[in-house]
Design a protein around this motif. Sequence first.
Motif, PDB file in Angstrom:
ATOM      1  N   ILE A 204       5.640   3.345   8.567  1.00  0.00           N
ATOM      2  CA  ILE A 204       6.771   2.541   8.320  1.00  0.00           C
ATOM      3  C   ILE A 204       7.913   3.493   7.976  1.00  0.00           C
ATOM      4  N   ARG A 205       9.267   2.771   7.949  1.00  0.00           N
ATOM      5  CA  ARG A 205      10.388   3.418   7.739  1.00  0.00           C
ATOM      6  C   ARG A 205      11.475   2.580   7.511  1.00  0.00           C
ATOM      7  N   VAL A 206      12.556   2.912   6.540  1.00  0.00           N
ATOM      8  CA  VAL A 206      13.325   2.225   6.208  1.00  0.00           C
ATOM      9  C   VAL A 206      14.793   2.484   7.033  1.00  0.00           C
TER      10      VAL A 206
ATOM     11  N   PRO B 236       6.749   9.227   1.623  1.00  0.00           N
ATOM     12  CA  PRO B 236       5.452   9.850   2.041  1.00  0.00           C
ATOM     13  C   PRO B 236       4.462   8.564   1.870  1.00  0.00           C
ATOM     14  N   GLY B 237       4.370   7.616   1.051  1.00  0.00           N
ATOM     15  CA  GLY B 237       3.692   6.622   1.268  1.00  0.00           C
ATOM     16  C   GLY B 237       4.234   5.747   2.549  1.00  0.00           C
TER      17      GLY B 237
ATOM     18  N   VAL C 148       0.942  -1.078   0.098  1.00  0.00           N
ATOM     19  CA  VAL C 148      -0.152   0.017   0.236  1.00  0.00           C
ATOM     20  C   VAL C 148       0.675   1.257  -0.041  1.00  0.00           C
ATOM     21  N   ALA C 149       2.167   1.286   0.953  1.00  0.00           N
ATOM     22  CA  ALA C 149       2.773   2.158   0.814  1.00  0.00           C
ATOM     23  C   ALA C 149       3.411   2.766  -0.520  1.00  0.00           C
ATOM     24  N   PHE C 150       3.864   1.434  -1.386  1.00  0.00           N
ATOM     25  CA  PHE C 150       4.482   1.679  -2.364  1.00  0.00           C
ATOM     26  C   PHE C 150       3.499   2.314  -3.668  1.00  0.00           C
ATOM     27  N   VAL C 151       2.159   1.807  -3.436  1.00  0.00           N
ATOM     28  CA  VAL C 151       1.176   2.243  -4.376  1.00  0.00           C
ATOM     29  C   VAL C 151       1.037   3.820  -4.255  1.00  0.00           C
ATOM     30  N   VAL C 152       0.853   4.214  -2.785  1.00  0.00           N
ATOM     31  CA  VAL C 152       0.695   5.652  -2.662  1.00  0.00           C
ATOM     32  C   VAL C 152       1.753   6.323  -3.378  1.00  0.00           C
ATOM     33  N   ASP C 153       3.192   5.908  -3.057  1.00  0.00           N
ATOM     34  CA  ASP C 153       4.254   6.509  -3.707  1.00  0.00           C
ATOM     35  C   ASP C 153       4.225   6.588  -5.224  1.00  0.00           C
ATOM     36  N   LEU C 154       3.934   5.586  -5.908  1.00  0.00           N
ATOM     37  CA  LEU C 154       3.657   5.567  -7.274  1.00  0.00           C
ATOM     38  C   LEU C 154       2.719   6.638  -7.730  1.00  0.00           C
ATOM     39  N   LEU C 155       1.475   6.695  -7.076  1.00  0.00           N
ATOM     40  CA  LEU C 155       0.365   7.745  -7.337  1.00  0.00           C
ATOM     41  C   LEU C 155       0.968   9.117  -7.434  1.00  0.00           C
TER      42      LEU C 155
END
Length: 139
Positions: free
Chosen positions: A82-84, A75-76, A10-17
Amino acid sequence: MYPGIVTRGVAFVVDLLIVNAITLAATVGIGLVVSAVDPGKTTVNLPEVLLTAAGWLAFSAAYFVGFWVIAGSTPGMRAMGIRVTGADRERVTWWHGLCRLVGLGLSFVTLGLGFLLILVDERRRALQDRVGGTLVVRA
């Protein structure tokens, strides 16, 4: 403690948007400027398409690596809590960020198999985490 595949997805999809909205706006803006400067040119040829694709890839790379290194999360990722981090919980370096980006690309090239490692790894690391020496944790 370690987020799963759905949270990360979901975080990755938000970032792609976000990335695609920004690049779409930039592409439309550049197209409007070009059409205003040279109104007779209405065709798009292969060099323009390749240049646009290269610009999208460069911006996407800068977006992800920049946020991983400077802020610790995109941002996603922030929206999903979450964080890296580095594998031993230190800040992500530019080298780790670039290696993680290569691992992300490899995850896509393998038709998503690199992402499935999240399901079998005890710390839920995907291929990009292994290649980049990083770990995704709850913020």
